[in-house]
Design a protein around this motif. Structure first.
Motif, short mmCIF file in Angstrom:
data_model
loop_
_atom_site.label_atom_id
_atom_site.label_comp_id
_atom_site.label_asym_id
_atom_site.label_seq_id
_atom_site.Cartn_x
_atom_site.Cartn_y
_atom_site.Cartn_z
N PRO A 166 25.91 105.99 87.07
CA PRO A 166 26.76 107.05 87.60
C PRO A 166 25.97 108.23 88.15
CG PRO A 166 27.57 106.30 85.49
CD PRO A 166 26.22 105.68 85.67
N GLY A 167 26.35 108.67 89.34
CA GLY A 167 25.75 109.86 89.93
C GLY A 167 24.36 109.66 90.50
N GLU B 163 30.95 110.00 87.43
CA GLU B 163 30.58 110.02 88.84
C GLU B 163 30.30 108.61 89.34
OE1 GLU B 163 27.78 113.19 90.09
OE2 GLU B 163 27.64 113.60 87.95
N PRO B 164 30.72 108.29 90.55
CA PRO B 164 30.38 106.97 91.10
C PRO B 164 28.89 106.85 91.39
CG PRO B 164 31.42 108.32 92.76
CD PRO B 164 31.51 109.10 91.49
N CYS C 217 36.65 105.91 95.60
CA CYS C 217 37.63 106.15 94.54
C CYS C 217 37.27 105.37 93.28
CB CYS C 217 39.02 105.74 95.02
SG CYS C 217 40.30 105.80 93.75
N LEU C 218 37.24 106.05 92.14
CA LEU C 218 37.22 105.37 90.85
C LEU C 218 38.66 105.34 90.34
CD1 LEU C 218 34.10 106.75 88.92
CD2 LEU C 218 34.30 104.70 90.32
N VAL D 190 37.70 100.62 87.79
CA VAL D 190 37.13 99.95 88.95
C VAL D 190 36.66 100.97 89.98
CG1 VAL D 190 38.36 97.76 88.71
CG2 VAL D 190 39.45 99.66 89.92
N ASP D 191 35.74 100.55 90.81
CA ASP D 191 35.17 101.37 91.87
C ASP D 191 35.54 100.74 93.20
OD1 ASP D 191 33.64 103.05 93.44
OD2 ASP D 191 31.73 102.56 92.50
#
Length: 339
Positions: free
Chosen positions: A199-200, A17-18, A45-46, A85-86
């Motif tokens: 993440p998240g 999760e980003p 987007c990841l 990458v994010d």
């Protein structure tokens, strides 16, 4: 694409999760601890790459690659073989980022997607790096992750990779915030320079520029399974003097619903909106029913909004107050298009 795309040494599955942001009313003001970035108006987007395999994942975890084949192809062609990458997928139309153009990509027909990808190509704006060359970077501070991301972009000068701008200057970030809400950005994000990638978790801070506008009530919807008003449909007069639907507000106090319902029902009369009218359920509305009741355009309400796309409020608005002192004809688009 395979679910084993990313090597085990990364420790990053495709359903990673980003990192998220929590909302705030003001930017944190200690620039020695924070980095500020524009909040881009696109799809989070990841992007995962391992050799020739590329996966794009939305914030929800759903695959995005089939909708943006040009982004997949761009990443596949990079010399860098392994990374995560994010960033934000965006589409530019006539000099500004278009959320509507992004929405049009979510189409079931591959032929339609290919046509749009050629006519209005998307790009990926990068702002974080989770892994590079067999190593996870998530336990590294933002300053180190940003340096790795900048190195990736510098090493691929002709690739089309785009790096999000950032600053440690609060004055610059405040200027970005004042310019957001209509066009390419919809706020500013603050990130701790020494913070790990979590993440998240809501480990960042986001601030949006909030504005108000006086709008005409052109219709309403009932609550689901109820005969009390659930939301007001609001509009603004266009240059032709027609009332266009621009959004909705559902922040109606419970104790006011009964009285307001009777008032609205007394005003019920078509067409409500003489220009662009509400459609059925869509991304503009959280209402479960597409049915709406038109009313005579006599009531004016002040609403607070954060972003405009295609001459409409992107999200639901907050009802601030009723404006019995305001003439409906004074409620025009110049309030939101020239601020």
């Amino acid at each position: 694409m395979t679910s084993n795309l990313v090597k085990p040494s990364f420790g990053l599955p495709l359903d990673t999760e980003p990192m998220e942001a929590k909302s705030a009313d003001a930017l944190p003001d200690d620039s020695s601890q924070w980095q500020y970035e524009p909040k881009w108006d696109g799809f989070r987007c990841l992007a995962f790459k391992a050799g020739d395999e590329v996966e794009l994942r939305a914030k929800s975890g759903k695959p995005l690659g089939r909708y943006f084949p040009e982004v997949v192809a761009m990443l596949r062609d990079l010399n860098a073989q392994e990374f995560v990458v994010d960033g934000e997928i965006v589409i530019e139309v006539e000099g500004s980022l278009s959320f509507d153009a992004l929405q049009m990509r979510l189409h079931p027909a591959e032929s339609r997607i290919r046509k749009l990808s050629a006519e209005t190509p998307a790009k990926l704006i990068l702002f974080d790096m989770l892994a590079s060359a067999d190593a996870s970077l998530m336990d590294q501070p933002l300053s180190a992750r940003r340096a790795a991301l900048e190195a990736l972009v510098r090493a691929e000068p002709a690739s089309g990779l785009e790096l999000s701008r950032c600053t440690k200057n609060l004055g610059t970030a405040t200027k970005w915030l004042s310019e957001s809400g209509q066009g390419s950005t919809d706020g500013v994000v603050a990130k701790l320079l020494n913070g790990e990638y979590r993440p998240g978790e809501r480990a960042m801070v986001k601030v949006k520029r909030l504005r108000t506008a006086d709008c005409v009530v052109g219709g309403f919807r009932y609550l689901a399974n109820s005969r009390e008003v659930g939301s007001l449909l609001v509009g603004l007069y266009n240059d032709q003097g027609k009332l266009d639907h621009v959004g909705f507000t559902s922040t109606i106090a419970r104790q006011d619903r009964s009285t307001l319902t009777r008032e609205l029902e007394a005003l019920r009369s078509p067409p409500g909106f003489t220009g662009k009218a509400p459609g059925g359920p869509s991304r503009w509305s959280t209402e479960r029913s597409g049915q709406w009741e038109p009313v005579r355009p006599e009531l004016v309400v002040e609403v607070r909004f954060d972003h405009i796309t295609g001459d409409r409020f992107r999200h639901g608005t907050k009802l601030m107050r009723w404006r019995p002192d305001k003439s409906p004809k004074q409620c025009t688009f110049d309030q939101i298009l020239k601020t």
